[in-house]
Write a protein that holds these residues in place. Structure first.
Motif, PDB file in Angstrom:
ATOM      1  N   GLU A 228       0.818  -1.145   0.072  1.00  0.00           N
ATOM      2  CA  GLU A 228      -0.079   0.065  -0.105  1.00  0.00           C
ATOM      3  C   GLU A 228       0.765   1.200   0.043  1.00  0.00           C
ATOM      4  O   GLU A 228       0.629   2.221  -0.762  1.00  0.00           O
ATOM      5  CB  GLU A 228      -0.971  -0.010   1.137  1.00  0.00           C
ATOM      6  N   ALA A 229       1.899   1.047   0.865  1.00  0.00           N
ATOM      7  CA  ALA A 229       2.808   2.519   0.954  1.00  0.00           C
ATOM      8  C   ALA A 229       3.460   2.612  -0.393  1.00  0.00           C
ATOM      9  O   ALA A 229       3.595   3.819  -0.697  1.00  0.00           O
ATOM     10  CB  ALA A 229       4.014   2.181   2.009  1.00  0.00           C
ATOM     11  N   ILE A 230       3.781   1.374  -1.078  1.00  0.00           N
ATOM     12  CA  ILE A 230       4.560   1.494  -2.439  1.00  0.00           C
ATOM     13  C   ILE A 230       3.407   2.117  -3.480  1.00  0.00           C
ATOM     14  O   ILE A 230       3.855   2.802  -4.163  1.00  0.00           O
ATOM     15  CB  ILE A 230       4.975   0.232  -2.973  1.00  0.00           C
ATOM     16  N   GLU A 231       2.165   1.851  -3.436  1.00  0.00           N
ATOM     17  CA  GLU A 231       1.163   2.455  -4.232  1.00  0.00           C
ATOM     18  C   GLU A 231       1.168   3.621  -4.050  1.00  0.00           C
ATOM     19  O   GLU A 231       0.907   4.651  -5.142  1.00  0.00           O
ATOM     20  CB  GLU A 231      -0.122   1.544  -4.254  1.00  0.00           C
ATOM     21  N   ILE A 232       0.969   4.329  -2.754  1.00  0.00           N
ATOM     22  CA  ILE A 232       0.858   5.665  -2.570  1.00  0.00           C
ATOM     23  C   ILE A 232       2.139   6.460  -3.055  1.00  0.00           C
ATOM     24  O   ILE A 232       2.032   7.226  -3.867  1.00  0.00           O
ATOM     25  CB  ILE A 232       0.741   5.882  -0.968  1.00  0.00           C
ATOM     26  N   ARG A 233       3.328   5.853  -2.937  1.00  0.00           N
ATOM     27  CA  ARG A 233       4.535   6.439  -3.307  1.00  0.00           C
ATOM     28  C   ARG A 233       4.658   6.425  -4.774  1.00  0.00           C
ATOM     29  O   ARG A 233       4.946   7.326  -5.524  1.00  0.00           O
ATOM     30  CB  ARG A 233       5.800   5.593  -2.751  1.00  0.00           C
ATOM     31  N   SER A 234       4.025   5.386  -5.535  1.00  0.00           N
ATOM     32  CA  SER A 234       3.725   5.412  -7.116  1.00  0.00           C
ATOM     33  C   SER A 234       2.951   6.556  -7.444  1.00  0.00           C
ATOM     34  O   SER A 234       3.387   7.220  -8.440  1.00  0.00           O
ATOM     35  CB  SER A 234       3.438   4.098  -7.332  1.00  0.00           C
ATOM     36  N   ARG A 235       1.921   6.790  -6.714  1.00  0.00           N
ATOM     37  CA  ARG A 235       0.931   7.890  -7.037  1.00  0.00           C
ATOM     38  C   ARG A 235       1.671   9.022  -6.906  1.00  0.00           C
ATOM     39  O   ARG A 235       1.511  10.178  -7.995  1.00  0.00           O
ATOM     40  CB  ARG A 235      -0.291   7.511  -6.370  1.00  0.00           C
ATOM     41  N   VAL A 236       2.410   9.191  -6.000  1.00  0.00           N
ATOM     42  CA  VAL A 236       2.976  10.806  -5.446  1.00  0.00           C
ATOM     43  C   VAL A 236       4.295  10.778  -6.771  1.00  0.00           C
ATOM     44  O   VAL A 236       4.000  11.807  -7.203  1.00  0.00           O
ATOM     45  CB  VAL A 236       3.810  10.572  -4.260  1.00  0.00           C
ATOM     46  N   LEU A 237       4.812   9.791  -7.066  1.00  0.00           N
ATOM     47  CA  LEU A 237       5.826   9.763  -8.136  1.00  0.00           C
ATOM     48  C   LEU A 237       5.015  10.217  -9.696  1.00  0.00           C
ATOM     49  O   LEU A 237       5.443  11.212 -10.392  1.00  0.00           O
ATOM     50  CB  LEU A 237       6.582   8.451  -8.398  1.00  0.00           C
ATOM     51  N   GLN A 238       3.983   9.760  -9.683  1.00  0.00           N
ATOM     52  CA  GLN A 238       3.056   9.985 -11.154  1.00  0.00           C
ATOM     53  C   GLN A 238       2.628  11.548 -11.114  1.00  0.00           C
ATOM     54  O   GLN A 238       3.129  12.124 -11.883  1.00  0.00           O
ATOM     55  CB  GLN A 238       1.959   9.097 -11.204  1.00  0.00           C
ATOM     56  N   ALA A 239       2.243  12.039  -9.831  1.00  0.00           N
ATOM     57  CA  ALA A 239       1.612  13.195  -9.731  1.00  0.00           C
ATOM     58  C   ALA A 239       3.067  14.276  -9.956  1.00  0.00           C
ATOM     59  O   ALA A 239       2.813  15.280 -10.363  1.00  0.00           O
ATOM     60  CB  ALA A 239       1.158  13.461  -8.287  1.00  0.00           C
ATOM     61  N   ALA A 240       4.097  13.873  -9.238  1.00  0.00           N
ATOM     62  CA  ALA A 240       5.247  14.617  -9.420  1.00  0.00           C
ATOM     63  C   ALA A 240       5.812  14.705 -10.894  1.00  0.00           C
ATOM     64  O   ALA A 240       6.132  15.686 -11.556  1.00  0.00           O
ATOM     65  CB  ALA A 240       6.443  14.154  -8.637  1.00  0.00           C
ATOM     66  N   ILE A 241       5.865  13.538 -11.557  1.00  0.00           N
ATOM     67  CA  ILE A 241       5.934  13.621 -13.175  1.00  0.00           C
ATOM     68  C   ILE A 241       5.125  14.282 -13.980  1.00  0.00           C
ATOM     69  O   ILE A 241       5.341  15.486 -14.616  1.00  0.00           O
ATOM     70  CB  ILE A 241       5.935  12.224 -13.498  1.00  0.00           C
ATOM     71  N   ASN A 242       3.788  14.325 -13.555  1.00  0.00           N
ATOM     72  CA  ASN A 242       2.766  15.305 -14.239  1.00  0.00           C
ATOM     73  C   ASN A 242       2.904  16.765 -13.883  1.00  0.00           C
ATOM     74  O   ASN A 242       2.663  17.576 -14.737  1.00  0.00           O
ATOM     75  CB  ASN A 242       1.338  14.788 -13.868  1.00  0.00           C
ATOM     76  N   ALA A 243       3.643  17.134 -12.781  1.00  0.00           N
ATOM     77  CA  ALA A 243       3.694  18.210 -12.371  1.00  0.00           C
ATOM     78  C   ALA A 243       5.035  18.975 -13.225  1.00  0.00           C
ATOM     79  O   ALA A 243       5.103  20.371 -13.045  1.00  0.00           O
ATOM     80  CB  ALA A 243       3.941  18.543 -11.177  1.00  0.00           C
ATOM     81  N   LEU A 244       6.046  18.163 -13.986  1.00  0.00           N
ATOM     82  CA  LEU A 244       6.856  18.710 -14.724  1.00  0.00           C
ATOM     83  C   LEU A 244       6.520  19.553 -15.841  1.00  0.00           C
ATOM     84  O   LEU A 244       5.331  19.407 -16.321  1.00  0.00           O
ATOM     85  CB  LEU A 244       8.000  17.592 -15.144  1.00  0.00           C
ATOM     86  N   SER A 245       7.354  20.330 -16.202  1.00  0.00           N
ATOM     87  CA  SER A 245       7.075  21.207 -17.549  1.00  0.00           C
ATOM     88  C   SER A 245       6.978  20.114 -18.785  1.00  0.00           C
ATOM     89  O   SER A 245       7.427  18.935 -18.656  1.00  0.00           O
ATOM     90  CB  SER A 245       7.886  22.146 -17.763  1.00  0.00           C
TER      91      SER A 245
ATOM     92  N   ARG B  42      10.225  15.598  -4.335  1.00  0.00           N
ATOM     93  CA  ARG B  42       8.945  15.385  -3.960  1.00  0.00           C
ATOM     94  C   ARG B  42       8.468  14.146  -3.587  1.00  0.00           C
ATOM     95  O   ARG B  42       7.598  14.119  -2.657  1.00  0.00           O
ATOM     96  CB  ARG B  42       8.190  15.780  -5.372  1.00  0.00           C
ATOM     97  N   VAL B  43       9.079  13.148  -4.208  1.00  0.00           N
ATOM     98  CA  VAL B  43       8.969  11.929  -3.425  1.00  0.00           C
ATOM     99  C   VAL B  43       9.176  11.694  -2.078  1.00  0.00           C
ATOM    100  O   VAL B  43       8.558  10.895  -1.369  1.00  0.00           O
ATOM    101  CB  VAL B  43       9.311  10.624  -4.271  1.00  0.00           C
ATOM    102  N   ASP B  44      10.492  12.079  -1.779  1.00  0.00           N
ATOM    103  CA  ASP B  44      11.182  12.103  -0.229  1.00  0.00           C
ATOM    104  C   ASP B  44      10.221  13.019   0.603  1.00  0.00           C
ATOM    105  O   ASP B  44      10.144  12.505   1.863  1.00  0.00           O
ATOM    106  CB  ASP B  44      12.473  12.441  -0.408  1.00  0.00           C
ATOM    107  N   LEU B  45       9.812  14.037  -0.028  1.00  0.00           N
ATOM    108  CA  LEU B  45       8.807  14.766   0.983  1.00  0.00           C
ATOM    109  C   LEU B  45       7.536  13.987   1.318  1.00  0.00           C
ATOM    110  O   LEU B  45       7.043  14.165   2.557  1.00  0.00           O
ATOM    111  CB  LEU B  45       8.445  16.193   0.321  1.00  0.00           C
ATOM    112  N   ALA B  46       6.964  13.229   0.330  1.00  0.00           N
ATOM    113  CA  ALA B  46       5.771  12.772   0.456  1.00  0.00           C
ATOM    114  C   ALA B  46       6.003  11.392   1.453  1.00  0.00           C
ATOM    115  O   ALA B  46       5.086  10.642   1.978  1.00  0.00           O
ATOM    116  CB  ALA B  46       4.978  12.277  -0.750  1.00  0.00           C
ATOM    117  N   GLY B  47       7.194  10.846   1.316  1.00  0.00           N
ATOM    118  CA  GLY B  47       7.369   9.444   1.989  1.00  0.00           C
ATOM    119  C   GLY B  47       7.892   9.645   3.390  1.00  0.00           C
ATOM    120  O   GLY B  47       7.544   9.208   4.154  1.00  0.00           O
TER     121      GLY B  47
END
Length: 178
Positions: free
Chosen positions: A111-128, A173-178
């Motif tokens: 579950e934590a990995i899935e959350i981290r994965s969602r955070v990573l995807q959100a971080a990717i989407n936030a890139l220019s 971003r992933v470290d801040l969320a983790g």
């Protein structure tokens, strides 16, 4: 390798672009062979040689023209390669630790990995858009810096810089969320 005239080296150090081009042409092949011997990676060796000459051009005013230019060049190149290899080793160690953690992951960890994965995807989407495209072409598409540079009509250095910045932002971003 025959010695290049000191006059040409002096002219290059003083900012003469034509003389610098001659210095580059003279030292490129031996510098490349040296880099390949240390890195065992032709593409990365070419990047290192290119980067060291850019660095030398940028810092040419600090070069002592009375010292042996060849020694200076190869010392700069060696140091740059050793720094790269240290960073690569650190990166591989982090990757290895990550893989070990993944192997020990339990269902609760999933579950934590899935959350981290969602955070990573959100971080990717936030890139220019440009940075995201370069990252996806490299990571998912497996494209080299050169291939990305050619397809987007930008320099290989720009690709490299954008990837470094993208990965740094994602890590933060992933470290801040983790």
């Amino acid at each position: 390798m025959a010695n290049l005239s000191e006059t040409i080296i002096h002219q290059a150090i003083q900012g003469d672009k034509i003389a610098f081009a001659k210095v580059y042409q003279h030292y490129r092949t031996p510098a490349l062979k040296f880099s390949i011997a240390l890195l065992k990676d032709t593409e990365e060796a070419e990047n290192m040689v290119h980067d060291v000459f850019i660095k030398i051009w940028d810092k040419r005013s600090l070069i002592n023209p009375d010292l042996n230019f060849s020694s200076y060049l190869f010392t700069c190149l060696r140091n740059m390669i050793f720094d790269y290899l240290k960073q690569l080793e650190k990166s591989q160690l982090l990757r290895q630790r990550y893989m070990e953690r993944m192997e020990r992951a339990t269902e609760e960890d999933q579950e934590a990995i899935e959350i981290r994965s969602r955070v990573l995807q959100a971080a990717i989407n936030a890139l220019s858009e440009k940075r995201k495209l370069i990252l996806l072409l490299n990571v998912e598409g497996g494209k080299s810096y050169q291939e990305i540079a050619e397809s987007l009509r930008i320099s290989k250095n720009t690709v490299k810089n954008q990837l470094v910045k993208a990965k740094q932002l994602l890590r933060e971003r992933v470290d801040l969320a983790g």
